[in-house]
Design a protein around this motif. Structure first.
Motif, PDB file in Angstrom:
ATOM      1  N   HIS A  38       0.840  -1.186   0.000  1.00  0.00           N
ATOM      2  CA  HIS A  38       0.000   0.000   0.000  1.00  0.00           C
ATOM      3  C   HIS A  38       0.878   1.239   0.000  1.00  0.00           C
ATOM      4  O   HIS A  38       1.746   1.391   0.858  1.00  0.00           O
ATOM      5  CB  HIS A  38      -0.922   0.015   1.220  1.00  0.00           C
ATOM      6  CG  HIS A  38      -1.769  -1.211   1.327  1.00  0.00           C
ATOM      7  ND1 HIS A  38      -2.829  -1.441   0.488  1.00  0.00           N
ATOM      8  CD2 HIS A  38      -1.699  -2.288   2.127  1.00  0.00           C
ATOM      9  CE1 HIS A  38      -3.385  -2.590   0.792  1.00  0.00           C
ATOM     10  NE2 HIS A  38      -2.710  -3.135   1.789  1.00  0.00           N
ATOM     11  N   GLN A  39       0.666   2.120  -0.961  1.00  0.00           N
ATOM     12  CA  GLN A  39       1.440   3.354  -1.069  1.00  0.00           C
ATOM     13  C   GLN A  39       0.626   4.507  -0.502  1.00  0.00           C
ATOM     14  O   GLN A  39      -0.601   4.496  -0.550  1.00  0.00           O
ATOM     15  CB  GLN A  39       1.778   3.635  -2.539  1.00  0.00           C
ATOM     16  CG  GLN A  39       2.636   2.561  -3.177  1.00  0.00           C
ATOM     17  CD  GLN A  39       4.021   2.501  -2.571  1.00  0.00           C
ATOM     18  OE1 GLN A  39       4.581   3.519  -2.189  1.00  0.00           O
ATOM     19  NE2 GLN A  39       4.563   1.304  -2.477  1.00  0.00           N
ATOM     20  N   PRO A  40       1.296   5.537   0.028  1.00  0.00           N
ATOM     21  CA  PRO A  40       0.557   6.701   0.516  1.00  0.00           C
ATOM     22  C   PRO A  40      -0.171   7.415  -0.624  1.00  0.00           C
ATOM     23  O   PRO A  40       0.269   7.385  -1.771  1.00  0.00           O
ATOM     24  CB  PRO A  40       1.626   7.605   1.106  1.00  0.00           C
ATOM     25  CG  PRO A  40       2.924   6.936   0.919  1.00  0.00           C
ATOM     26  CD  PRO A  40       2.718   5.645   0.228  1.00  0.00           C
ATOM     27  N   ILE A  41      -1.276   8.068  -0.308  1.00  0.00           N
ATOM     28  CA  ILE A  41      -2.055   8.798  -1.311  1.00  0.00           C
ATOM     29  C   ILE A  41      -1.362  10.127  -1.575  1.00  0.00           C
ATOM     30  O   ILE A  41      -1.030  10.861  -0.640  1.00  0.00           O
ATOM     31  CB  ILE A  41      -3.490   9.020  -0.814  1.00  0.00           C
ATOM     32  CG1 ILE A  41      -4.174   7.672  -0.588  1.00  0.00           C
ATOM     33  CG2 ILE A  41      -4.284   9.863  -1.796  1.00  0.00           C
ATOM     34  CD1 ILE A  41      -5.538   7.783   0.069  1.00  0.00           C
ATOM     35  N   SER A  42      -1.138  10.445  -2.843  1.00  0.00           N
ATOM     36  CA  SER A  42      -0.450  11.683  -3.195  1.00  0.00           C
ATOM     37  C   SER A  42      -1.330  12.894  -2.901  1.00  0.00           C
ATOM     38  O   SER A  42      -2.566  12.790  -2.820  1.00  0.00           O
ATOM     39  CB  SER A  42      -0.065  11.679  -4.677  1.00  0.00           C
ATOM     40  OG  SER A  42      -1.226  11.762  -5.474  1.00  0.00           O
ATOM     41  N   GLU A  43      -0.701  14.046  -2.747  1.00  0.00           N
ATOM     42  CA  GLU A  43      -1.433  15.281  -2.475  1.00  0.00           C
ATOM     43  C   GLU A  43      -2.359  15.642  -3.636  1.00  0.00           C
ATOM     44  O   GLU A  43      -3.453  16.155  -3.430  1.00  0.00           O
ATOM     45  CB  GLU A  43      -0.461  16.428  -2.197  1.00  0.00           C
ATOM     46  CG  GLU A  43       0.269  16.302  -0.875  1.00  0.00           C
ATOM     47  CD  GLU A  43      -0.665  16.302   0.308  1.00  0.00           C
ATOM     48  OE1 GLU A  43      -1.657  17.055   0.309  1.00  0.00           O
ATOM     49  OE2 GLU A  43      -0.410  15.531   1.253  1.00  0.00           O
ATOM     50  N   GLU A  44      -1.939  15.365  -4.872  1.00  0.00           N
ATOM     51  CA  GLU A  44      -2.778  15.643  -6.042  1.00  0.00           C
ATOM     52  C   GLU A  44      -4.068  14.835  -5.983  1.00  0.00           C
ATOM     53  O   GLU A  44      -5.148  15.347  -6.282  1.00  0.00           O
ATOM     54  CB  GLU A  44      -2.015  15.326  -7.321  1.00  0.00           C
ATOM     55  CG  GLU A  44      -0.831  16.227  -7.564  1.00  0.00           C
ATOM     56  CD  GLU A  44      -0.011  15.772  -8.752  1.00  0.00           C
ATOM     57  OE1 GLU A  44      -0.288  14.685  -9.295  1.00  0.00           O
ATOM     58  OE2 GLU A  44       0.895  16.512  -9.128  1.00  0.00           O
ATOM     59  N   THR A  45      -3.968  13.562  -5.603  1.00  0.00           N
ATOM     60  CA  THR A  45      -5.151  12.719  -5.504  1.00  0.00           C
ATOM     61  C   THR A  45      -6.066  13.188  -4.386  1.00  0.00           C
ATOM     62  O   THR A  45      -7.285  13.202  -4.535  1.00  0.00           O
ATOM     63  CB  THR A  45      -4.735  11.258  -5.265  1.00  0.00           C
ATOM     64  OG1 THR A  45      -3.827  10.860  -6.300  1.00  0.00           O
ATOM     65  CG2 THR A  45      -5.934  10.338  -5.263  1.00  0.00           C
ATOM     66  N   LYS A  46      -5.483  13.611  -3.264  1.00  0.00           N
ATOM     67  CA  LYS A  46      -6.287  14.130  -2.158  1.00  0.00           C
ATOM     68  C   LYS A  46      -7.061  15.383  -2.578  1.00  0.00           C
ATOM     69  O   LYS A  46      -8.234  15.544  -2.242  1.00  0.00           O
ATOM     70  CB  LYS A  46      -5.400  14.445  -0.960  1.00  0.00           C
ATOM     71  CG  LYS A  46      -4.872  13.220  -0.252  1.00  0.00           C
ATOM     72  CD  LYS A  46      -4.003  13.633   0.900  1.00  0.00           C
ATOM     73  CE  LYS A  46      -3.368  12.431   1.590  1.00  0.00           C
ATOM     74  NZ  LYS A  46      -2.490  12.834   2.707  1.00  0.00           N
ATOM     75  N   LEU A  58      -7.975  16.164  -5.640  1.00  0.00           N
ATOM     76  CA  LEU A  58      -9.012  15.736  -6.581  1.00  0.00           C
ATOM     77  C   LEU A  58     -10.213  15.177  -5.818  1.00  0.00           C
ATOM     78  O   LEU A  58     -11.363  15.495  -6.150  1.00  0.00           O
ATOM     79  CB  LEU A  58      -8.454  14.676  -7.543  1.00  0.00           C
ATOM     80  CG  LEU A  58      -9.449  14.070  -8.507  1.00  0.00           C
ATOM     81  CD1 LEU A  58      -9.986  15.123  -9.457  1.00  0.00           C
ATOM     82  CD2 LEU A  58      -8.803  12.938  -9.275  1.00  0.00           C
ATOM     83  N   ILE A  59      -9.974  14.387  -4.793  1.00  0.00           N
ATOM     84  CA  ILE A  59     -11.059  13.824  -3.993  1.00  0.00           C
ATOM     85  C   ILE A  59     -11.842  14.951  -3.316  1.00  0.00           C
ATOM     86  O   ILE A  59     -13.080  14.926  -3.278  1.00  0.00           O
ATOM     87  CB  ILE A  59     -10.496  12.838  -2.956  1.00  0.00           C
ATOM     88  CG1 ILE A  59      -9.961  11.609  -3.666  1.00  0.00           C
ATOM     89  CG2 ILE A  59     -11.551  12.446  -1.928  1.00  0.00           C
ATOM     90  CD1 ILE A  59      -9.162  10.678  -2.790  1.00  0.00           C
ATOM     91  N   ASP A  60     -11.139  15.945  -2.788  1.00  0.00           N
ATOM     92  CA  ASP A  60     -11.821  17.070  -2.130  1.00  0.00           C
ATOM     93  C   ASP A  60     -12.696  17.850  -3.120  1.00  0.00           C
ATOM     94  O   ASP A  60     -13.785  18.277  -2.771  1.00  0.00           O
ATOM     95  CB  ASP A  60     -10.797  18.018  -1.484  1.00  0.00           C
ATOM     96  CG  ASP A  60     -10.158  17.411  -0.250  1.00  0.00           C
ATOM     97  OD1 ASP A  60     -10.743  16.462   0.317  1.00  0.00           O
ATOM     98  OD2 ASP A  60      -9.079  17.882   0.151  1.00  0.00           O
ATOM     99  N   ARG A  61     -12.208  18.009  -4.352  1.00  0.00           N
ATOM    100  CA  ARG A  61     -12.995  18.750  -5.344  1.00  0.00           C
ATOM    101  C   ARG A  61     -14.234  17.989  -5.771  1.00  0.00           C
ATOM    102  O   ARG A  61     -15.248  18.580  -6.113  1.00  0.00           O
ATOM    103  CB  ARG A  61     -12.147  19.072  -6.570  1.00  0.00           C
ATOM    104  CG  ARG A  61     -11.159  20.206  -6.314  1.00  0.00           C
ATOM    105  CD  ARG A  61     -10.448  20.534  -7.561  1.00  0.00           C
ATOM    106  NE  ARG A  61      -9.534  19.400  -7.831  1.00  0.00           N
ATOM    107  CZ  ARG A  61      -8.670  19.336  -8.818  1.00  0.00           C
ATOM    108  NH1 ARG A  61      -8.597  20.315  -9.684  1.00  0.00           N
ATOM    109  NH2 ARG A  61      -7.889  18.306  -8.951  1.00  0.00           N
ATOM    110  N   LEU A  62     -14.150  16.665  -5.786  1.00  0.00           N
ATOM    111  CA  LEU A  62     -15.312  15.872  -6.190  1.00  0.00           C
ATOM    112  C   LEU A  62     -16.346  15.884  -5.088  1.00  0.00           C
ATOM    113  O   LEU A  62     -17.498  15.788  -5.241  1.00  0.00           O
ATOM    114  CB  LEU A  62     -14.888  14.432  -6.501  1.00  0.00           C
ATOM    115  CG  LEU A  62     -13.983  14.281  -7.718  1.00  0.00           C
ATOM    116  CD1 LEU A  62     -13.542  12.819  -7.836  1.00  0.00           C
ATOM    117  CD2 LEU A  62     -14.706  14.696  -8.963  1.00  0.00           C
TER     118      LEU A  62
END
Length: 53
Positions: A39-47, A49-53
């Protein structure tokens, strides 16, 4: 084996994990880690994107 947190090469083997992977422990910052984590940490870009959705 270099520590993923501090980059120190001063790591020693520690007890294996429950899944059988070899655990390592950094002598400098005392972090425990495995060589090839599943399991890899979630990147800041993905975080973001999740917040915007």
């Amino acid at each position: 084996m270099n520590c993923p947190r501090c980059g120190s090469p001063n790591s020693v083997t520690n007890d294996p994990t429950n899944s059988g992977n070899q655990n390592f422990k950094c002598r400098d910052c005392h972090r425990q880690f495995v060589q090839n984590p599943r399991h890899q940490p979630i990147s800041e870009e993905t975080k973001e994107l999740i917040d915007r959705l």
